[in-house]
Design a protein around this motif. Structure first.
Motif, mmCIF file in Angstrom:
data_model
loop_
_atom_site.group_PDB
_atom_site.id
_atom_site.type_symbol
_atom_site.label_atom_id
_atom_site.label_comp_id
_atom_site.label_asym_id
_atom_site.label_seq_id
_atom_site.Cartn_x
_atom_site.Cartn_y
_atom_site.Cartn_z
ATOM 1 N N TYR A 49 95.412 75.447 -26.434
ATOM 2 C CA TYR A 49 95.119 75.533 -25.147
ATOM 3 C C TYR A 49 96.366 75.779 -24.388
ATOM 4 O O TYR A 49 97.468 75.426 -24.670
ATOM 5 N N THR A 50 96.209 76.334 -23.078
ATOM 6 C CA THR A 50 97.178 76.259 -22.224
ATOM 7 C C THR A 50 97.762 75.079 -21.534
ATOM 8 O O THR A 50 98.807 75.139 -21.136
ATOM 9 N N GLY A 57 101.235 73.344 -22.588
ATOM 10 C CA GLY A 57 100.382 73.509 -23.733
ATOM 11 C C GLY A 57 99.565 72.609 -24.200
ATOM 12 O O GLY A 57 99.801 71.247 -23.825
ATOM 13 N N GLY A 58 98.708 72.732 -25.117
ATOM 14 C CA GLY A 58 97.829 71.425 -25.468
ATOM 15 C C GLY A 58 96.893 71.967 -27.073
ATOM 16 O O GLY A 58 96.857 73.081 -27.093
ATOM 17 N N LEU A 59 96.536 71.095 -27.585
ATOM 18 C CA LEU A 59 95.925 71.324 -28.697
ATOM 19 C C LEU A 59 94.795 70.327 -28.984
ATOM 20 O O LEU A 59 94.863 69.227 -28.923
ATOM 21 N N LEU A 104 84.414 77.859 -25.466
ATOM 22 C CA LEU A 104 84.554 76.995 -24.156
ATOM 23 C C LEU A 104 86.000 77.503 -23.610
ATOM 24 O O LEU A 104 86.080 77.495 -22.262
ATOM 25 N N LYS A 105 87.034 77.798 -24.470
ATOM 26 C CA LYS A 105 88.288 77.976 -23.893
ATOM 27 C C LYS A 105 88.447 79.521 -23.199
ATOM 28 O O LYS A 105 89.528 79.973 -22.659
ATOM 29 N N ASN A 106 87.386 80.275 -23.600
ATOM 30 C CA ASN A 106 87.455 81.715 -23.136
ATOM 31 C C ASN A 106 86.143 82.154 -22.643
ATOM 32 O O ASN A 106 85.422 83.127 -22.859
ATOM 33 N N PHE A 107 85.984 81.531 -21.374
ATOM 34 C CA PHE A 107 84.607 81.837 -20.601
ATOM 35 C C PHE A 107 83.436 81.898 -21.202
ATOM 36 O O PHE A 107 82.530 82.246 -20.820
ATOM 37 N N MET A 134 96.253 79.553 -24.388
ATOM 38 C CA MET A 134 97.703 79.781 -24.329
ATOM 39 C C MET A 134 98.242 81.045 -24.420
ATOM 40 O O MET A 134 97.539 81.915 -25.312
ATOM 41 N N ASN A 135 99.166 81.615 -23.679
ATOM 42 C CA ASN A 135 99.792 82.724 -23.718
ATOM 43 C C ASN A 135 100.975 82.891 -24.753
ATOM 44 O O ASN A 135 101.402 81.928 -25.294
ATOM 45 N N GLU A 136 101.209 84.077 -24.970
ATOM 46 C CA GLU A 136 102.579 84.244 -25.943
ATOM 47 C C GLU A 136 103.734 83.906 -25.858
ATOM 48 O O GLU A 136 104.446 83.415 -26.715
ATOM 49 N N PHE A 137 103.949 83.707 -24.487
ATOM 50 C CA PHE A 137 105.231 83.120 -24.232
ATOM 51 C C PHE A 137 105.448 81.657 -24.466
ATOM 52 O O PHE A 137 106.610 81.019 -25.059
ATOM 53 N N GLN A 138 104.272 80.946 -24.219
ATOM 54 C CA GLN A 138 104.110 79.434 -24.507
ATOM 55 C C GLN A 138 104.122 79.353 -25.954
ATOM 56 O O GLN A 138 104.845 78.468 -26.670
ATOM 57 N N ALA A 139 103.332 80.169 -26.696
ATOM 58 C CA ALA A 139 103.518 80.089 -28.208
ATOM 59 C C ALA A 139 104.757 80.330 -29.103
ATOM 60 O O ALA A 139 104.913 79.632 -29.737
ATOM 61 N N ALA A 140 105.410 81.373 -28.273
ATOM 62 C CA ALA A 140 106.641 81.591 -28.751
ATOM 63 C C ALA A 140 107.669 80.409 -28.595
ATOM 64 O O ALA A 140 108.406 80.015 -29.449
ATOM 65 N N MET A 141 107.505 79.669 -27.733
ATOM 66 C CA MET A 141 108.483 78.366 -27.520
ATOM 67 C C MET A 141 108.013 77.346 -28.396
ATOM 68 O O MET A 141 108.610 76.633 -29.047
ATOM 69 N N GLY A 142 106.606 77.069 -28.641
ATOM 70 C CA GLY A 142 106.240 76.099 -29.746
ATOM 71 C C GLY A 142 106.845 76.620 -31.150
ATOM 72 O O GLY A 142 106.883 75.683 -31.688
ATOM 73 N N LEU A 143 106.778 77.932 -31.365
ATOM 74 C CA LEU A 143 107.062 78.174 -32.806
ATOM 75 C C LEU A 143 108.390 77.964 -32.847
ATOM 76 O O LEU A 143 108.955 77.399 -33.904
ATOM 77 N N VAL A 144 109.194 78.299 -31.987
ATOM 78 C CA VAL A 144 110.726 77.865 -31.936
ATOM 79 C C VAL A 144 110.880 76.259 -32.074
ATOM 80 O O VAL A 144 111.688 75.975 -33.088
#
Ligand code: T4K
Length: 377
Positions: free
Chosen positions: A60-61, A194-196, A211-214, A231-241
Motif C-alpha cells: 500500500y501507499t 508505504g504499508g503492507l 480495495l486498494k485500486n478503486f 504504492m508507486n515505483e519510486f517508493q518500491a525502489a526505496m523499499g527494494l534498496v
C-alpha cells in the motif's frame, strides 16, 4: 561534557547510499512505468511476502490506508476492541471504515492490550479485535487467538512498528487474520511512505487488491467501493534498496539500545521494557518510563533535555481515548494503566547512526538533570 550543537532528533530515516537508489530508479526510466502494480512494486511485494509471516502480502501507499482496507475486508461493521495507547491512525481507521472503537486497558510490562480485560468488552456487536504490537513488542498473540476463536472475532494486528519482529522464531505477521506493517520514513524499514498487509488466502488477496485500486475489475466493471492506495515505483525502489540493508540497520540499533541500557540501569527512577528470550526484536523505538523516584516528572525531563538539543517524544501521550473526537465514548473512561504509562513514557532518540558519544551525552544529561533536581528540591 560538550554540548551538542546540532539537535539530536528522536529518529532519523535510514538512507541507503544514494548511488544504489539512483541505480534502482534508472529501471523506472527504462520501464516507463510509474505506478499501478509496476515491476518494482511486484518485486518488493514478492520479497516481503517471504519475510513477514503471512502466505500473501499486499503493498500500500501507506500504513493507514492498508489498515483501512484490512478493516473494510471484514465485510460487516460493528464494534472493534483496541488499545488507547497507540498512534491516532489505529483508531481513525476503525472510525473511517464505519466501525466503533472500544478501548481496552493495557498491561504495564509490554504497553500492549491487556488480554485479561478484552472479554469483558465483547458484546453482540463486536466484530474484531485490533491490537497493536506497540514499539514492536509483541502482544500476547496466543491468548488473543483463543478469545477470538471463542467469540468468532477477526483479529487485525496493527504491526506498524513490528517489521522483522519474531516470536518463538515465527515472524509476527503469521498471527491473526491480517497484520498491517507501516513503511513510513520514520520506521525501521521504510519505502519513504508505504504499508503492507500480511495474511493468508487467495480470496482475501483478490479482495484487498480490488480495495486498494478503486474496486476496479476492468474498465467497465467496478465490483466494490475501493480507494486509491497503490504504492508507486519510486517508493518500491526505496523499499527494494533498503531491504538489502535492513539486517545491518537492526543490528546497529540493537547495539545502540544495549549501550543505552548499560548506562540507564544505574539511574534510579528510569525503567525500560526488559528483553524477552522468545522475542527477536527490531529495536524500532526506545521508550523509557520516568518513575516518581526519578525526582522530576516526564514533562520536566523532556523540557530539560530539549534545552540541551536532545529531542524526545511522548509517544503515546495523550491516549487516543483522550482526544476530543473520542473522549465521549463510554470505553474512554478508566483505562488507569494506559493513563499511567502515557504520563510516564518518553521515547529517546534511536537510529542506526546514533553514536556511542551521543548516547553517552544523552544518558549523562539524564543523570545530571536528576542530580540537579535532587539538589534543588
Ligand atoms: N499505526 C501505528 C501504531 C503507527 O505508529 C502509525 C504511524 C500508523 C498506524 C500509520 O502508519 P502510516 O500511515 O504513517 O504508514 C510519525 C509518523 O508520521 C507516523 O508514521 C508514525 N506512526 C508516528 C508514530 O510517528 P510524527 O508526527 O511523530 O513524525 P515527525 O514528522 O514528527 O518525525 C519524527 C522525527 O523524525 C522527527 O525528529 C523528525 C524526524 N524525521 C522525520 C521525517 C518524516 C526526519 O528526520 N526526516 C523525515 O523525513 O509521526
Amino acid at each position: 561534557m560538550k554540548e551538542s550543537t546540532k539537535p539530536i532528533l528522536v529518529t532519523k530515516p535510514f538512507l541507503p547510499p544514494m548511488e544504489e537508489y539512483v541505480a534502482q530508479i534508472k529501471e523506472i526510466w527504462n520501464n516507463a512505468w510509474l505506478t499501478n502494480n509496476g515491476p518494482l512494486h511486484n518485486s518488493l511485494e514478492n520479497k516481503l511476502k517471504d519475510l513477514l509471516g503471512g502466505e500473501e502480502a499486499t503493498l500500500y501507499t501507506n500504513g493507514t490506508l492498508a489498515l483501512e482496507s484490512a478493516l473494510q475486508s471484514i465485510g460487516v461493521k460493528g464494534e472493534i476492541i483496541t488499545t488507547p495507547f497507540t498512534f491516532a491512525a489505529t483508531v481513525h481507521a476503525i472510525v473511517r471504515t464505519g466501525n466503533k472503537p472500544v478501548f481496552c486497558d493495557i498491561e504495564p510490562s509490554t504497553f500492549n492490550i491487556d488480554v485479561n480485560k478484552i472479554e469483558e468488552l465483547v458484546t453482540d456487536q463486536t466484530i474484531a479485535i485490533l491490537p497493536v504490537h506497540v514499539f514492536g513488542f509483541p502482544c500476547d498473540v496466543y491468548k488473543i487467538n483463543e478469545i477470538a476463536q471463542k467469540h468468532q472475532l477477526k483479529v487485525i494486528y496493527d504491526a506498524a512498528h513490528a517489521f522483522g519482529v519474531q516470536l518463538n522464531n515465527i515472524p509476527i505477521g503469521a498471527f491473526g487474520d491480517i497484520s498491517m506493517f507501516s513503511f513510513h520514513a520514520t520506521k525501521v524499514f521504510h519505502s519513504i511512505e508505504g504499508g503492507l498487509l500480511s495474511y493468508n488466502g487467495k480470496e482475501l488477496q483478490r479482495k484487498l487488491n480490488l480495495l486498494k485500486n478503486f474496486g476496479y475489475m476492468d474498465p467497465e466493471n467496478i465490483e466494490i467501493v475501493g480507494t486509491n492506495a497503490k504504492m508507486n515505483e519510486f517508493q518500491a525502489a526505496m523499499g527494494l534498496v533498503n531491504l538489502k540493508h535492513i539486517n545491518e540497520e537492526i543490528k546497529k540499533r540493537e547495539r545502540v539500545v544495549n549501550f543505552y541500557k548499560s548506562q540507564l540501569n544505574q539511574i534510579n527512577g528510569i525503567k525500560y521494557i526488559e528483553d524477552r528470550i522468545e522475542v527477536k526484536q527490531n529495536h524500532s523505538y526506545f521508550p523509557i518510563l520516568v518513575e516518581e523516584s526519578f525526582g522530576i516528572d516526564r514533562n520536566r525531563l523532556q523540557e530539560e533535555l530539549a534545552l540541551h538539543n536532545i529531542q524526545t517524544r511522548k509517544y503515546f501521550y495523550p491516549l487516543c481515548s483522550d482526544f476530543s473526537c473520542y473522549q465521549d465514548l463510554v470505553s474512554a473512561k478508566g483505562l488507569s494503566v494506559a493513563r499511567e504509562i502515557a504520563n510516564k513514557v518518553l521515547v529517546l532518540p534511536l537510529y542506526g547512526t546514533l553514536t556511542e558519544e551521543e548516547v553517552t551525552f544523552i544518558c549523562h544529561k539524564i543523570k545530571e538533570i536528576k542530580i540537579v533536581s535532587e539538589y534543588v528540591l
